[in-house]
Design a protein around this motif. Structure first.
Motif, PDB file in Angstrom:
ATOM      1  N   UNK A   1      24.181  30.024 -33.291  1.00  0.00           N
ATOM      2  CA  UNK A   1      25.304  29.900 -32.709  1.00  0.00           C
ATOM      3  C   UNK A   1      25.262  28.769 -31.308  1.00  0.00           C
ATOM      4  N   UNK A   2      24.177  29.134 -30.536  1.00  0.00           N
ATOM      5  CA  UNK A   2      23.701  28.135 -29.305  1.00  0.00           C
ATOM      6  C   UNK A   2      23.875  26.832 -29.830  1.00  0.00           C
ATOM      7  N   UNK A   3      22.958  26.512 -30.929  1.00  0.00           N
ATOM      8  CA  UNK A   3      23.069  25.151 -31.440  1.00  0.00           C
ATOM      9  C   UNK A   3      24.416  24.613 -32.002  1.00  0.00           C
ATOM     10  N   UNK A   4      25.153  25.246 -32.579  1.00  0.00           N
ATOM     11  CA  UNK A   4      26.350  25.068 -32.705  1.00  0.00           C
ATOM     12  C   UNK A   4      27.651  24.997 -31.799  1.00  0.00           C
ATOM     13  N   UNK A   5      27.814  26.141 -31.270  1.00  0.00           N
ATOM     14  CA  UNK A   5      29.163  26.258 -30.249  1.00  0.00           C
ATOM     15  C   UNK A   5      28.745  25.598 -28.984  1.00  0.00           C
ATOM     16  N   UNK A   6      27.460  25.570 -28.675  1.00  0.00           N
ATOM     17  CA  UNK A   6      27.056  25.069 -26.969  1.00  0.00           C
ATOM     18  C   UNK A   6      26.588  23.550 -27.385  1.00  0.00           C
ATOM     19  N   UNK A   7      25.721  23.516 -28.100  1.00  0.00           N
ATOM     20  CA  UNK A   7      24.901  21.928 -28.119  1.00  0.00           C
ATOM     21  C   UNK A   7      25.570  21.052 -28.854  1.00  0.00           C
ATOM     22  N   UNK A   8      25.875  21.222 -30.143  1.00  0.00           N
ATOM     23  CA  UNK A   8      26.900  20.404 -30.785  1.00  0.00           C
ATOM     24  C   UNK A   8      28.198  20.162 -30.314  1.00  0.00           C
ATOM     25  N   UNK A   9      28.808  21.234 -29.947  1.00  0.00           N
ATOM     26  CA  UNK A   9      30.313  21.056 -29.262  1.00  0.00           C
ATOM     27  C   UNK A   9      30.066  20.053 -28.142  1.00  0.00           C
ATOM     28  N   UNK A  10      29.314  20.322 -27.056  1.00  0.00           N
ATOM     29  CA  UNK A  10      28.856  19.514 -26.300  1.00  0.00           C
ATOM     30  C   UNK A  10      28.972  17.982 -26.494  1.00  0.00           C
ATOM     31  N   UNK A  11      28.003  17.880 -27.581  1.00  0.00           N
ATOM     32  CA  UNK A  11      27.588  16.245 -27.853  1.00  0.00           C
ATOM     33  C   UNK A  11      28.728  15.757 -28.765  1.00  0.00           C
TER      34      UNK A  11
ATOM     35  N   UNK B   1      29.682  20.883 -21.219  1.00  0.00           N
ATOM     36  CA  UNK B   1      28.847  20.197 -21.893  1.00  0.00           C
ATOM     37  C   UNK B   1      27.993  19.399 -21.302  1.00  0.00           C
ATOM     38  N   UNK B   2      27.971  19.457 -19.782  1.00  0.00           N
ATOM     39  CA  UNK B   2      27.058  18.324 -19.032  1.00  0.00           C
ATOM     40  C   UNK B   2      25.593  18.297 -19.551  1.00  0.00           C
ATOM     41  N   UNK B   3      25.017  19.363 -19.600  1.00  0.00           N
ATOM     42  CA  UNK B   3      23.553  19.207 -19.716  1.00  0.00           C
ATOM     43  C   UNK B   3      22.925  18.644 -21.171  1.00  0.00           C
ATOM     44  N   UNK B   4      23.497  19.120 -22.147  1.00  0.00           N
ATOM     45  CA  UNK B   4      23.450  18.462 -23.477  1.00  0.00           C
ATOM     46  C   UNK B   4      23.513  17.088 -23.582  1.00  0.00           C
TER      47      UNK B   4
ATOM     48  N   UNK C   1      24.761  13.844 -37.886  1.00  0.00           N
ATOM     49  CA  UNK C   1      26.302  13.521 -38.544  1.00  0.00           C
ATOM     50  C   UNK C   1      27.137  12.960 -37.567  1.00  0.00           C
ATOM     51  N   UNK C   2      26.849  13.071 -36.260  1.00  0.00           N
ATOM     52  CA  UNK C   2      27.406  12.366 -35.070  1.00  0.00           C
ATOM     53  C   UNK C   2      26.901  10.943 -35.047  1.00  0.00           C
ATOM     54  N   UNK C   3      25.777  10.712 -35.632  1.00  0.00           N
ATOM     55  CA  UNK C   3      25.267   9.441 -35.605  1.00  0.00           C
ATOM     56  C   UNK C   3      23.965   9.196 -34.563  1.00  0.00           C
TER      57      UNK C   3
ATOM     58  N   UNK D   1      23.289  15.097 -20.775  1.00  0.00           N
ATOM     59  CA  UNK D   1      22.331  14.475 -20.130  1.00  0.00           C
ATOM     60  C   UNK D   1      21.128  14.390 -20.812  1.00  0.00           C
ATOM     61  N   UNK D   2      20.581  15.309 -21.625  1.00  0.00           N
ATOM     62  CA  UNK D   2      19.399  15.260 -22.583  1.00  0.00           C
ATOM     63  C   UNK D   2      19.506  14.212 -23.565  1.00  0.00           C
ATOM     64  N   UNK D   3      20.766  13.895 -24.150  1.00  0.00           N
ATOM     65  CA  UNK D   3      20.790  12.803 -25.171  1.00  0.00           C
ATOM     66  C   UNK D   3      20.774  11.531 -24.489  1.00  0.00           C
ATOM     67  N   UNK D   4      21.543  11.291 -23.299  1.00  0.00           N
ATOM     68  CA  UNK D   4      21.670  10.199 -22.533  1.00  0.00           C
ATOM     69  C   UNK D   4      21.205  10.524 -21.093  1.00  0.00           C
ATOM     70  N   UNK D   5      19.823  10.307 -21.239  1.00  0.00           N
ATOM     71  CA  UNK D   5      19.213  10.417 -19.938  1.00  0.00           C
ATOM     72  C   UNK D   5      19.525   9.493 -18.634  1.00  0.00           C
ATOM     73  N   UNK D   6      20.373   8.178 -19.088  1.00  0.00           N
ATOM     74  CA  UNK D   6      20.747   7.386 -17.984  1.00  0.00           C
ATOM     75  C   UNK D   6      22.178   7.710 -17.243  1.00  0.00           C
ATOM     76  N   UNK D   7      22.625   9.112 -17.793  1.00  0.00           N
ATOM     77  CA  UNK D   7      23.607   9.426 -16.877  1.00  0.00           C
ATOM     78  C   UNK D   7      23.430  10.104 -15.657  1.00  0.00           C
ATOM     79  N   UNK D   8      24.301   9.766 -14.649  1.00  0.00           N
ATOM     80  CA  UNK D   8      23.833  10.408 -13.197  1.00  0.00           C
ATOM     81  C   UNK D   8      24.940  11.740 -13.029  1.00  0.00           C
ATOM     82  N   UNK D   9      24.226  12.650 -13.531  1.00  0.00           N
ATOM     83  CA  UNK D   9      25.010  13.993 -13.468  1.00  0.00           C
ATOM     84  C   UNK D   9      25.282  14.821 -12.238  1.00  0.00           C
ATOM     85  N   UNK D  10      26.534  15.391 -12.153  1.00  0.00           N
ATOM     86  CA  UNK D  10      26.709  16.351 -11.304  1.00  0.00           C
ATOM     87  C   UNK D  10      27.394  17.628 -11.722  1.00  0.00           C
ATOM     88  N   UNK D  11      26.813  18.654 -11.752  1.00  0.00           N
ATOM     89  CA  UNK D  11      27.354  19.961 -12.326  1.00  0.00           C
ATOM     90  C   UNK D  11      28.042  20.681 -11.325  1.00  0.00           C
ATOM     91  N   UNK D  12      29.407  21.282 -11.383  1.00  0.00           N
ATOM     92  CA  UNK D  12      29.936  22.048 -10.435  1.00  0.00           C
ATOM     93  C   UNK D  12      30.312  23.268 -11.080  1.00  0.00           C
TER      94      UNK D  12
END
Ligand code: SAM
Length: 241
Positions: free
Chosen positions: A47-57, A81-84, A10-12, A86-97
């Protein structure tokens, strides 16, 4: 990961079998670690799929990476939202604080387990890291979810953004009110509200918003203030008590 796959569509976004497998492992580990430590209040697989993964995406409905953007997630907790992203867009250079050691341990475990390259988790407070030259005003995108109200959050996030970069704050129904209250903080810290966007997260009844703030000027050297000060005395323009 059916809810996630359908919601992402649904997000394309078409998630590959390998990405869905990464999300499945992430979900399993989150549930397992949650039994031992209280990483997040959300514990059910659906709930993890919706409230964490989809919300992050949901950010990917209004922002898509160009090239290999640098992204920092401030107060990442268990990775949202950083890790979801990164999984979908592996090209991101990600820092988590993240300020809590146990959560950082979990983040490092997930990064290794999923084999994510160009992703690091730092055990720091945003106020401290945001003053250090390798991190200050370096990032194309700063993201944060459920960390603080916007006047305080602006001080944690805007120092990391390069001039021309973007801050994306994930917010609930009070978003418009928070934006009003943050007007002074944004101006002081070099930010300008670009858009307040309502996002529809499939399966989520709650209203969700993204506050997109453009970094238009360098953040003055005195910000962020010492750890704890932005929370105690958020930049509202009111005289200090
Ligand atoms: N962003 C994650 C999410 O949406 O699930 C975690 C949200 S949790 C409610 C807030 C997190 O921000 C906590 O893990 C807390 O330790 C972290 N945090 C709060 N203030 C912080 C600061 N000043 N610097 C770094 N981390 C901070």
């Amino acid at each position: 990961m059916k809810l996630l796959a359908e919601g992402a569509r649904r997000f394309g976004l078409t998630l590959t079998p390998a990405q869905l497998e990464q999300f499945r492992k992430y979900c399993d580990e989150l549930m397992e670690w949650n039994r031992r430590f209280n990483l997040t209040a959300i514990e059910e697989r659906d709930q993890i799929q919706v409230k964490h993964f989809l919300d992050s995406l949901s950010l990917l409905t209004v922002w898509r990476p160009e090239g290999q953007p640098s992204v920092i997630d401030v107060g990442a907790g268990a990775g949202f939202p950083g890790l979801p992203l990164k999984i979908v867009c592996p090209q991101l250079r990600l820092t988590l604080v993240e300020a809590t050691a146990k959560k950082v341990e979990f983040l490092r475990h997930i990064i290794a387990l999923l084999g994510l390259s160009d992703a690091i988790a730092l055990h720091e407070r945003a106020e401290t890291l945001g003053r250090r030259p390798p991190y200050r005003e370096q990032y194309d995108l700063v993201v944060a979810r459920a960390v603080a109200a916007l006047p305080e959050l602006a001080e944690y996030t805007l120092p990391f953004a390069r001039v021309g970069g973007l801050v994306a704050a994930y917010k609930g129904p009070a978003a418009a009110q928070e934006v009003q209250e943050a007007e002074f903080a944004l101006a002081v810290l070099g930010g300008r509200l670009e858009r307040l966007v309502r996002v529809e997260v499939p399966g989520l009844a709650e209203e969700r918003y993204l506050v997109l703030v453009r970094k238009v000027a360098p953040t003055p050297a005195q910000y962020p203030r010492r750890p704890g000060v932005p929370r105690k005395r958020p930049l509202t323009g009111a005289p200090a008590q």
